[in-house]
Design a protein around this motif. Structure first.
Motif, mmCIF file in Angstrom:
data_model
loop_
_atom_site.group_PDB
_atom_site.id
_atom_site.type_symbol
_atom_site.label_atom_id
_atom_site.label_comp_id
_atom_site.label_asym_id
_atom_site.label_seq_id
_atom_site.Cartn_x
_atom_site.Cartn_y
_atom_site.Cartn_z
ATOM 1 N N GLU A 153 0.824 -1.211 0.000
ATOM 2 C CA GLU A 153 0.000 0.000 0.000
ATOM 3 C C GLU A 153 0.860 1.264 0.000
ATOM 4 O O GLU A 153 0.576 2.232 -0.706
ATOM 5 C CB GLU A 153 -0.932 -0.018 1.216
ATOM 6 N N THR A 154 1.937 1.241 0.800
ATOM 7 C CA THR A 154 2.813 2.409 0.899
ATOM 8 C C THR A 154 3.553 2.656 -0.406
ATOM 9 O O THR A 154 3.650 3.801 -0.875
ATOM 10 C CB THR A 154 3.826 2.232 2.045
ATOM 11 N N CYS A 155 4.079 1.594 -1.011
ATOM 12 C CA CYS A 155 4.793 1.736 -2.290
ATOM 13 C C CYS A 155 3.856 2.241 -3.378
ATOM 14 O O CYS A 155 4.252 3.046 -4.233
ATOM 15 C CB CYS A 155 5.411 0.404 -2.703
ATOM 16 N N HIS A 156 2.610 1.789 -3.365
ATOM 17 C CA HIS A 156 1.643 2.246 -4.359
ATOM 18 C C HIS A 156 1.343 3.733 -4.178
ATOM 19 O O HIS A 156 1.296 4.488 -5.160
ATOM 20 C CB HIS A 156 0.359 1.427 -4.249
ATOM 21 N N LYS A 157 1.170 4.167 -2.946
ATOM 22 C CA LYS A 157 0.863 5.574 -2.670
ATOM 23 C C LYS A 157 2.028 6.486 -3.036
ATOM 24 O O LYS A 157 1.831 7.604 -3.507
ATOM 25 C CB LYS A 157 0.506 5.746 -1.191
ATOM 26 N N LEU A 158 3.257 6.009 -2.815
ATOM 27 C CA LEU A 158 4.441 6.840 -3.044
ATOM 28 C C LEU A 158 5.120 6.547 -4.385
ATOM 29 O O LEU A 158 6.177 7.100 -4.672
ATOM 30 C CB LEU A 158 5.444 6.636 -1.904
ATOM 31 N N HIS A 159 4.514 5.665 -5.185
ATOM 32 C CA HIS A 159 5.072 5.305 -6.499
ATOM 33 C C HIS A 159 6.496 4.752 -6.376
ATOM 34 O O HIS A 159 7.407 5.156 -7.103
ATOM 35 C CB HIS A 159 5.042 6.509 -7.447
ATOM 36 N N TYR A 162 8.581 -2.200 -5.625
ATOM 37 C CA TYR A 162 8.557 -3.139 -4.503
ATOM 38 C C TYR A 162 9.061 -4.497 -5.003
ATOM 39 O O TYR A 162 8.436 -5.129 -5.841
ATOM 40 C CB TYR A 162 7.123 -3.197 -3.977
ATOM 41 N N ILE A 163 10.217 -4.939 -4.471
ATOM 42 C CA ILE A 163 10.778 -6.238 -4.852
ATOM 43 C C ILE A 163 10.474 -7.247 -3.746
ATOM 44 O O ILE A 163 10.928 -7.108 -2.612
ATOM 45 C CB ILE A 163 12.293 -6.139 -5.107
ATOM 46 N N ARG A 168 9.906 -21.004 1.675
ATOM 47 C CA ARG A 168 9.270 -22.056 2.473
ATOM 48 C C ARG A 168 9.997 -23.352 2.186
ATOM 49 O O ARG A 168 10.056 -23.791 1.043
ATOM 50 C CB ARG A 168 7.786 -22.188 2.107
ATOM 51 N N GLU A 169 10.599 -23.939 3.231
ATOM 52 C CA GLU A 169 11.366 -25.169 3.082
ATOM 53 C C GLU A 169 12.407 -25.019 1.972
ATOM 54 O O GLU A 169 13.318 -24.222 2.084
ATOM 55 C CB GLU A 169 10.402 -26.344 2.846
ATOM 56 N N PHE A 170 12.257 -25.755 0.857
ATOM 57 C CA PHE A 170 13.222 -25.643 -0.249
ATOM 58 C C PHE A 170 12.622 -24.917 -1.449
ATOM 59 O O PHE A 170 13.064 -25.100 -2.579
ATOM 60 C CB PHE A 170 13.702 -27.041 -0.677
ATOM 61 N N GLU A 171 11.616 -24.081 -1.186
ATOM 62 C CA GLU A 171 10.960 -23.353 -2.262
ATOM 63 C C GLU A 171 10.993 -21.851 -1.993
ATOM 64 O O GLU A 171 11.125 -21.414 -0.850
ATOM 65 C CB GLU A 171 9.491 -23.804 -2.405
ATOM 66 N N GLY A 172 10.856 -21.080 -3.073
ATOM 67 C CA GLY A 172 10.839 -19.632 -2.905
ATOM 68 C C GLY A 172 10.129 -18.935 -4.054
ATOM 69 O O GLY A 172 9.889 -19.541 -5.114
ATOM 70 N N GLN A 173 9.778 -17.669 -3.841
ATOM 71 C CA GLN A 173 9.122 -16.850 -4.855
ATOM 72 C C GLN A 173 9.819 -15.506 -4.952
ATOM 73 O O GLN A 173 10.299 -14.981 -3.949
ATOM 74 C CB GLN A 173 7.650 -16.602 -4.502
ATOM 75 N N VAL A 174 9.846 -14.955 -6.150
ATOM 76 C CA VAL A 174 10.385 -13.612 -6.386
ATOM 77 C C VAL A 174 9.456 -12.896 -7.364
ATOM 78 O O VAL A 174 8.987 -13.497 -8.339
ATOM 79 C CB VAL A 174 11.817 -13.661 -6.961
ATOM 80 N N ALA A 175 9.186 -11.630 -7.093
ATOM 81 C CA ALA A 175 8.368 -10.821 -8.004
ATOM 82 C C ALA A 175 8.741 -9.357 -7.843
ATOM 83 O O ALA A 175 9.262 -8.943 -6.806
ATOM 84 C CB ALA A 175 6.876 -11.026 -7.737
ATOM 85 N N VAL A 176 8.479 -8.577 -8.899
ATOM 86 C CA VAL A 176 8.679 -7.121 -8.854
ATOM 87 C C VAL A 176 7.302 -6.477 -8.971
ATOM 88 O O VAL A 176 6.610 -6.649 -9.972
ATOM 89 C CB VAL A 176 9.596 -6.631 -9.998
ATOM 90 N N PHE A 177 6.902 -5.749 -7.929
ATOM 91 C CA PHE A 177 5.583 -5.140 -7.888
ATOM 92 C C PHE A 177 5.651 -3.626 -8.112
ATOM 93 O O PHE A 177 6.680 -2.997 -7.873
ATOM 94 C CB PHE A 177 4.911 -5.409 -6.540
ATOM 95 N N TYR A 179 5.772 -1.813 -10.694
ATOM 96 C CA TYR A 179 6.811 -1.410 -11.645
ATOM 97 C C TYR A 179 6.180 -1.112 -12.997
ATOM 98 O O TYR A 179 5.559 -1.981 -13.613
ATOM 99 C CB TYR A 179 7.845 -2.530 -11.775
ATOM 100 N N LYS A 180 6.285 0.139 -13.444
ATOM 101 C CA LYS A 180 5.734 0.567 -14.727
ATOM 102 C C LYS A 180 4.249 0.194 -14.860
ATOM 103 O O LYS A 180 3.823 -0.426 -15.836
ATOM 104 C CB LYS A 180 6.546 -0.030 -15.883
ATOM 105 N N ASN A 181 3.481 0.570 -13.829
ATOM 106 C CA ASN A 181 2.031 0.315 -13.798
ATOM 107 C C ASN A 181 1.691 -1.169 -13.830
ATOM 108 O O ASN A 181 0.611 -1.572 -14.273
ATOM 109 C CB ASN A 181 1.323 1.016 -14.965
ATOM 110 N N GLY A 182 2.610 -1.977 -13.324
ATOM 111 C CA GLY A 182 2.398 -3.422 -13.304
ATOM 112 C C GLY A 182 1.663 -3.897 -12.074
ATOM 113 O O GLY A 182 1.035 -3.124 -11.351
ATOM 114 N N ILE A 183 1.740 -5.186 -11.823
ATOM 115 C CA ILE A 183 0.994 -5.814 -10.731
ATOM 116 C C ILE A 183 1.479 -5.350 -9.359
ATOM 117 O O ILE A 183 2.586 -4.836 -9.214
ATOM 118 C CB ILE A 183 1.098 -7.352 -10.802
ATOM 119 N N ARG A 184 0.606 -5.560 -8.382
ATOM 120 C CA ARG A 184 0.918 -5.271 -6.981
ATOM 121 C C ARG A 184 0.840 -6.560 -6.172
ATOM 122 O O ARG A 184 0.316 -7.573 -6.648
ATOM 123 C CB ARG A 184 -0.065 -4.244 -6.421
#
Length: 356
Positions: A153-159, A162-163, A168-177, A179-184
């Motif tokens: 919410e803060t990153c969206h308000k201040l443009h 957000y990386i 979890r255990e031996f798994e992981g996730q990465v995303a860029v939020f 960014y250039k009007n992309g997903i949050r």
């Protein structure tokens, strides 16, 4: 070229690398994707890392040795013995000490050219705007959904970009939020969703998992700073270290039509209030803080477009100072937090105004 772009270019050209920095970064400066100009970009960057634990440790180590100029660390925890299997910034002598200060000492020992700013607190709704506003990009290395939604919410308000990273255990996730009007983040996990909180204490974790995902977060950050990431990233990547599997999941946006309706209703409400006061012979100067693209699509009649980014310019303040002798200044934006930031600038110069 716009005034803000000219000022940024002048400031950028004044950036100089010391001989010591040339010696330290010589092997990466010779890379065609970096060079001297790319190294200057890394030095100018201001990055906030939320969480100084398993993900934060490898992320910050690689940011520091890459030459990032400013790194903010926010964490309120102390180091425990059980942290040492994955939080590689610390050793047994750090047990019982506060993470932000131990992390700062370790990072300064790696590279004294990097300025480390410590925030010994928990990120919450009361302090998030103040802290996040000082940085360019935010890296989330936390392990709870509540904090992630605050970051989102803060990153969206201040443009702010957000990386995101999660393990979890031996798994992981990465995303860029954001960014250039992309997903949050909220497009991935709804705030109202009843998701079970999986922490290291309940599911377990190894250092190789946090090290891998934290390193990927650092890579995404460096790509953005150097301009190697060109388009929107409307996807999340999942990694399984045991199966050596990588999955890319596209996220589809559905929020734009709803926002347009909200903007229209807000404009109508403001116009109706102003129309009532016009009958009392009041003169208003309405300053629209949105970017030029949004302003040109739809705006209040006779309003003036001064994007929030230009409020730092001296000529902007001089112009608004002239307006105050003509009539009542009203600041307007679809995001109220932008209005608050602009208001603080005007207060500094004793310019009376109202927020619509």
């Amino acid at each position: 070229m716009k005034n803000q772009e000219i000022l940024s270019l002048i400031k950028y050209k004044k950036t100089r690398l010391s001989k010591n920095e040339y010696d330290i970064y010589s092997k990466q400066i010779i890379l065609k994707q970096i060079g001297v100009e790319g190294q200057k970009k890394l030095r100018k960057a201001k990055i906030l890392v939320v969480g100084a634990g398993g993900l934060g440790s490898p992320t910050m180590i690689y940011l520091v040795i890459s030459g990032i100029g400013h790194i903010g660390i926010i964490d309120h925890d102390e180091i425990e013995k059980s942290n040492l299997n994955r939080q590689i910034l610390y050793n047994k002598n750090d047990i019982g000490k506060e993470k932000v200060f131990s992390a700062k000492n370790s990072l300064n020992n790696i590279n004294e050219n990097c300025k480390i700013i410590t925030h010994k607190c928990k990120l919450n709704r009361e302090n998030s705007i103040e802290i996040v506003s000082h940085y360019d990009i935010i890296i989330d290395t936390t392990d709870n959904f509540r904090t992630r939604h605050i970051i989102d919410e803060t990153c969206h308000k201040l443009h702010k970009i957000y990386i995101y990273g999660a393990v979890r255990e031996f798994e992981g996730q990465v995303a860029v939020f954001n960014y250039k009007n992309g997903i949050r983040y909220k497009d991935l996990y709804k705030k109202e969703s009843k998701i079970i909180q999986n922490t290291c204490n309940t599911r377990g974790i190894m250092g190789i998992t946090t090290g891998y995902i934290g390193t990927l977060q650092a890579i995404e950050l460096i790509k953005i700073i150097l301009g190697l990431s060109k388009g929107c990233k409307n996807f999340i990547i999942s990694y399984n270290l045991i199966e050596i599997m990588i999955k890319k999941k596209l996220i589809y946006l559905k929020r734009h039509a709803i926002q347009s309706i909200n903007y229209q209703k807000r404009d109508e409400r403001i116009l109706s209030n102003i129309d009532l006061d016009y009958k009392k012979n009041k003169i208003y100067i309405i300053i629209d803080l949105r970017n030029s693209k949004d302003f040109n699509m739809k705006h209040i009649k006779k309003s003036i477009n001064i994007p929030i980014i230009k409020f730092k310019l001296t000529q902007t303040i001089k112009l608004i100072n002239k307006f105050k002798n003509i009539g009542q200044i009203i600041i307007y934006c679809n995001t109220k937090y932008k209005s608050i930031i602009a208001s603080k600038f005007l207060v500094q110069y004793s310019i009376k105004h109202e927020i619509a």
